[in-house]
Design an enzyme around this catalytic site. Structure first.
Site, PDB file in Angstrom:
ATOM      1  CB  SER A 115      -0.968  -0.042   1.190  1.00  0.00           C
ATOM      2  OG  SER A 115      -1.987   0.926   1.047  1.00  0.00           O
ATOM      3  CG  ASP A 170      -6.767  -2.441  -3.622  1.00  0.00           C
ATOM      4  OD1 ASP A 170      -7.469  -1.777  -2.837  1.00  0.00           O
ATOM      5  OD2 ASP A 170      -5.541  -2.602  -3.459  1.00  0.00           O
ATOM      6  CG  HIS A 201      -5.865  -2.390   0.209  1.00  0.00           C
ATOM      7  ND1 HIS A 201      -5.056  -1.970  -0.823  1.00  0.00           N
ATOM      8  CD2 HIS A 201      -5.360  -1.842   1.342  1.00  0.00           C
ATOM      9  CE1 HIS A 201      -4.106  -1.187  -0.330  1.00  0.00           C
ATOM     10  NE2 HIS A 201      -4.260  -1.094   0.972  1.00  0.00           N
TER      11      HIS A 201
END
Length: 225
Positions: A115, A170, A201
């Site tokens: 991320s 995601d 995610h």
């Protein structure tokens, strides 16, 4: 008298993976990575914590974060927090410098993250002054895009391989971000391995398996399984 034989010993390598966590997490939250990758025992891992700072998208709440984020979900139009990115890049470069000072060769180091940690791995990895073994980005995005081609193509890591993995479902960091990162780094001359997989995610078994194979090659290790 017996003949004393002197045996020449080869210097032991000490490969290292530095992995950067995502928003609000800590390095400990990714300590499972070493069990998922199942790389040879010689590989070491470092999971640093991001500094704590107010995050705009969470109402200014103070949490671990490598940079400020204005909104979530994150798409290709995300404004960059230039100061936060620069400050965290400096922190990460200092971590790498410290490992090199302790005897680890720069080309035995992979820098990766998830991320916003993946976004930082891209930025800090391809702006580092010495050649690394590889850079890995899971569910991340490219930052400071206007300078990316010059930063990557003109740097010490222009020839450093890159792994990008991104979930097709995601909703936090949109899939377009992973594709954009792959396309931009490929255009800058980087050898990119890109994989998308049916996930939201977070990590995915297919992504972990591909990352393992890529890391073995990037670090020039023999598979001991």
């Amino acid at each position: 008298k017996g003949v004393v034989q002197l045996q020449r010993t080869k210097a032991m390598r000490s490969p290292l993976i530095i992995w950067l966590h995502g928003l609000g997490d800590t390095g400990r939250g990714w300590s499972h990575l070493k069990h998922e990758l199942r790389l040879p025992q010689a590989v070491r891992y470092a999971f640093p914590d991001a500094p704590e700072s107010p995050v705009t998208c969470n109402g200014g709440y103070v949490m671990t974060s490598w940079m400020d984020l204005e909104t979530i979900p994150i798409g290709n139009g995300l404004p960059d927090d230039a100061k936060g990115l620069a400050d965290s890049t400096q922190i990460i470069h200092a971590l790498i410098d410290a490992e090199i000072a302790k005897g680890t060769a720069s080309e035995d180091i992979v820098l990766g993250g998830f991320s916003q940690g993946g976004a930082m791995a891209l930025l800090a990895g391809y702006s580092y002054a010495k050649r690394l073994a590889g850079v890995a980005c899971l569910s991340g995005w490219p930052s400071l895009r206007a300078q990316l081609t010059e930063r990557v193509g003109g740097g010490a890591n222009a020839g450093t391989p890159l792994f990008i993995g991104h979930g097709t479902q995601d909703g936090v960091v949109l899939p377009e971000c992973g594709k954009d990162a792959a396309e931009r780094h490929t255009a800058a001359g980087v050898q990119v391995t890109f994989l998308d997989y049916p996930a939201a995610h977070g990590p995915h078994p297919a992504g972990m398996a591909a990352l393992r194979s890529w890391a073995l090659e990037a670090l020039k290790l023999e598979d001991d399984e």
